[in-house]
Design an enzyme around this catalytic site. Structure first.
Site, mmCIF file in Angstrom:
data_model
loop_
_atom_site.group_PDB
_atom_site.id
_atom_site.type_symbol
_atom_site.label_atom_id
_atom_site.label_comp_id
_atom_site.label_asym_id
_atom_site.label_seq_id
_atom_site.Cartn_x
_atom_site.Cartn_y
_atom_site.Cartn_z
ATOM 1 N N ASN A 133 11.937 -4.880 9.505
ATOM 2 C CA ASN A 133 12.125 -3.422 9.488
ATOM 3 C C ASN A 133 12.309 -2.916 10.913
ATOM 4 O OD1 ASN A 133 9.427 -2.843 10.635
ATOM 5 N ND2 ASN A 133 8.769 -3.787 8.727
ATOM 6 N N ALA A 164 0.901 -1.891 12.522
ATOM 7 C CA ALA A 164 2.022 -2.795 12.214
ATOM 8 C C ALA A 164 2.726 -2.380 10.925
ATOM 9 C CB ALA A 164 1.509 -4.227 12.080
ATOM 10 N N ASP A 199 -2.024 -8.401 2.319
ATOM 11 C CA ASP A 199 -2.311 -7.100 2.938
ATOM 12 C C ASP A 199 -3.461 -7.268 3.940
ATOM 13 O OD1 ASP A 199 -3.263 -4.430 3.508
ATOM 14 O OD2 ASP A 199 -1.908 -3.789 1.915
ATOM 15 N N ILE A 200 -3.097 -7.217 5.212
ATOM 16 C CA ILE A 200 -4.063 -7.516 6.285
ATOM 17 C C ILE A 200 -5.140 -6.421 6.362
ATOM 18 C CG2 ILE A 200 -4.278 -8.038 8.758
ATOM 19 C CD1 ILE A 200 -1.152 -8.641 8.538
ATOM 20 N N LYS A 222 -6.820 1.603 0.357
ATOM 21 C CA LYS A 222 -6.988 0.553 1.374
ATOM 22 C C LYS A 222 -8.355 0.614 2.035
ATOM 23 C CE LYS A 222 -2.178 -0.413 2.183
ATOM 24 N NZ LYS A 222 -1.464 -1.463 2.891
HETATM 25 O O1 PMT Z 1 6.480 0.435 15.824
HETATM 26 P P1 PMT Z 1 7.051 1.804 16.102
HETATM 27 O O2 PMT Z 1 8.553 1.786 16.219
HETATM 28 O O3 PMT Z 1 6.370 2.470 17.255
HETATM 29 O O4 PMT Z 1 6.759 2.700 14.820
HETATM 30 C C1 PMT Z 1 5.467 3.039 14.505
HETATM 31 C C2 PMT Z 1 5.238 2.982 12.984
HETATM 32 C C3 PMT Z 1 6.064 4.045 12.312
HETATM 33 C C4 PMT Z 1 5.606 1.608 12.443
HETATM 34 C C5 PMT Z 1 3.692 3.227 12.794
HETATM 35 O O5 PMT Z 1 3.359 4.476 13.311
HETATM 36 C C6 PMT Z 1 3.307 3.158 11.325
HETATM 37 O O6 PMT Z 1 3.403 4.119 10.580
HETATM 38 N N1 PMT Z 1 2.841 1.967 10.867
HETATM 39 C C7 PMT Z 1 2.552 1.675 9.456
HETATM 40 C C8 PMT Z 1 3.833 1.348 8.779
HETATM 41 C C9 PMT Z 1 3.776 1.050 7.319
HETATM 42 O O7 PMT Z 1 4.703 0.527 6.884
HETATM 43 O O8 PMT Z 1 2.712 1.352 6.659
HETATM 44 P P2 PMT Z 1 2.471 0.925 5.095
HETATM 45 O O9 PMT Z 1 2.468 2.197 4.368
HETATM 46 O O10 PMT Z 1 3.329 -0.158 4.625
HETATM 47 O O11 PMT Z 1 1.036 0.296 5.213
HETATM 48 C C10 PMT Z 1 -0.145 1.060 5.298
HETATM 49 C C11 PMT Z 1 -1.107 0.368 6.223
HETATM 50 O O12 PMT Z 1 -1.409 -0.948 5.764
HETATM 51 C C12 PMT Z 1 -0.605 0.201 7.640
HETATM 52 O O13 PMT Z 1 -1.702 0.439 8.499
HETATM 53 C C13 PMT Z 1 -0.163 -1.254 7.716
HETATM 54 O O14 PMT Z 1 -0.309 -1.791 9.037
HETATM 55 C C14 PMT Z 1 -1.131 -1.923 6.750
HETATM 56 N N2 PMT Z 1 -0.567 -3.092 6.084
HETATM 57 C C15 PMT Z 1 0.463 -2.929 5.216
HETATM 58 C C16 PMT Z 1 0.956 -4.028 4.540
HETATM 59 C C17 PMT Z 1 0.389 -5.287 4.785
HETATM 60 N N3 PMT Z 1 0.858 -6.345 4.158
HETATM 61 N N4 PMT Z 1 -0.617 -5.424 5.654
HETATM 62 C C18 PMT Z 1 -1.103 -4.349 6.304
HETATM 63 O O15 PMT Z 1 -2.021 -4.490 7.132
#
Ligand code: PMT
Length: 401
Positions: A211, A275, A305-306, A342
């Site tokens: 992404n 991340a 999912d970390i 979460k």
């Molecule tokens: O990296 P940049 O270009 O600076 O952009 C920053 C960002 C937009 C990536 C950042 O600010 C952000 O929003 N990160 C989370 C992105 C995301 O895709 O979130 P999610 O909705 O998929 O996941 C929610 C949370 O679970 C996040 O904290 C993610 O790190 C965590 N997660 C998700 C999936 C996974 N398999 N493991 C995780 O730990």
């Protein structure tokens, strides 16, 4: 008495009538056992002498003359790394404008430019100079870069005029610096873990799902934590970014590797998940490059999912678990769902539907939602990711102290 034993302060004095007041700040720092090295700019020497400074500080006083031939290799780097904090007092309008453009014309400005530590500026100038729009713009820019201002205060000036522009009292400067150093010392015992960047989920040896995450938000949070003294580990997917050596950077590619690195670095008191982990990975990795065909269907499965793993850990759940939510619609609603699903203490939602904000930008705009229902959600309006990070870390410090 504040015990500043082993605290290293680089004190930079610029030219100005209030330079003599810095002798008192140096005396107070020394009395409280700080280790001090001083740089005098060329014009500072018109107001105070190297001898008076070295007698008070019992430390080395460096000259303004920055002669690369005379410098032992990387001396300005060594000096900037040596310091726990840098204070410039007084800082003039001229030096403020030079710092703004990243000047490195003398030892003082070069050390500042090369520094990865917190820099405090204590301005002293005529009220009209302080209120001039160009100075105001410069101050705003320096604040964006992370410089902290102490004062100036309002009062009668050496020139006889009255207004804002007088350097803060030596005792106030001393208190601000020593409080910062002592808070940093406390944070040093606190381990913080940050995940950042995208992950690559390989389809075959050369192709992957990923992404747009650049890692910038996570790197800035790690920098802010480290600046405030936290023992910081940054686990990052592939990015083009670099970070200072105070931070334990672990580079990974896949979500699986990110999880393993996270597990290895537990326990931690604080964990922040910025991340953008790829949600899916291949059920079975192709050992050879997939051949071109008209139709390709990929057999994917959900990735680990970390955040979920860490926030539900029986014995090693960090005291404070912060997730991020990147959303293109229903920002609040979706973020609140993630906060609860979460098991986070906070979720920081960012709207990633705009181009200039969120993914792969230097800017962001976020809303912090708290599990603690007594706390109202907070919006941090559009600004640099470095500023957003400082504000997040200030809130982290408030919460854990
Ligand atoms: O990296 P940049 O270009 O600076 O952009 C920053 C960002 C937009 C990536 C950042 O600010 C952000 O929003 N990160 C989370 C992105 C995301 O895709 O979130 P999610 O909705 O998929 O996941 C929610 C949370 O679970 C996040 O904290 C993610 O790190 C965590 N997660 C998700 C999936 C996974 N398999 N493991 C995780 O730990």
């Amino acid at each position: 008495m504040k015990d500043l034993t082993n605290k290293k302060i680089l004190f930079i004095i610029c030219g100005g009538i209030s330079a003599y007041k810095s002798l008192e700040t140096i005396r107070l720092l020394k009395k409280n056992n700080a280790e001090i090295k001083t740089i005098l700019t060329k014009s500072a020497k018109e107001f105070v002498t190297p001898l008076s400074i070295s007698s008070l500080s019992q430390g080395k006083v460096y000259d303004d003359i920055f002669n690369i031939e005379n410098e032992t290799e990387m001396d300005h780097i060594t000096l900037s790394r040596w310091a726990d904090v840098i204070i410039v007092a007084p800082v003039t309008a001229n030096t403020i404008s030079k710092l703004c453009i990243g000047s490195s014309e003398d030892l003082a400005s070069t050390v500042i430019l090369a520094s990865n530590k917190q820099i405090f500026l204590a301005p002293a100038m005529n009220v009209r100079m302080w209120e001039h729009p160009s100075t105001k713009d410069n101050v705003k820019n320096l604040q964006k870069y992370g410089y902290k201002f102490i004062g100036p205060v309002t009062g009668e000036m050496a020139c006889g005029e009255y207004g804002e522009g007088k350097m803060s009292d030596p005792l106030d400067i001393f208190n601000e610096i020593s409080d910062f150093l002592l808070a940093n010392q406390k944070n040093k015992k606190t381990k913080a873990l940050v995940t950042a960047g995208p992950t690559y989920e390989y389809l075959d040896p050369v192709r992957f799902i990923s992404n747009k995450s650049s890692g910038k938000q996570g790197f800035e949070i790690a920098k802010s934590l480290s600046k405030k003294g936290f023992d910081t580990t940054l686990i990052s997917g592939p990015t083009n970014l670099s970070i200072n050596e105070d931070i334990n950077l672990i580079k990974v590619e896949t979500a699986e590797e990110m999880l393993k690195a996270t597990q290895k670095n537990l326990p931690a008191e604080i964990a922040i998940f910025t991340a953008a982990v790829a949600d899916f990975k291949m059920k079975r990795l192709n050992i050879n490059k997939i051949k071109k065909k008209d139709n390709l269907s990929l057999d994917l499965e959900k990735n680990v999912d970390i955040l979920n793993y860490v926030s539900n850990h029986n014995s090693m759940r960090p005291k404070l678990v912060i997730g991020f939510a990147a959303e293109t619609d229903n920002l609040d609603e979706n973020a609140i769902k993630k906060l609860s699903n979460k098991n986070c203490d906070w979720i920081i939602a960012n709207d990633v539907s705009k181009n200039n904000c969120g993914f792969n930008s230097d800017y962001n705009e976020v809303v912090i939602h708290y599990k603690d229902t007594k706390k109202q959600k907070e919006k941090l309006s559009f600004k640099k990711k470095s500023e957003i990070s400082e504000e997040i870390v200030d809130r982290i410090i408030n919460q854990i102290s």
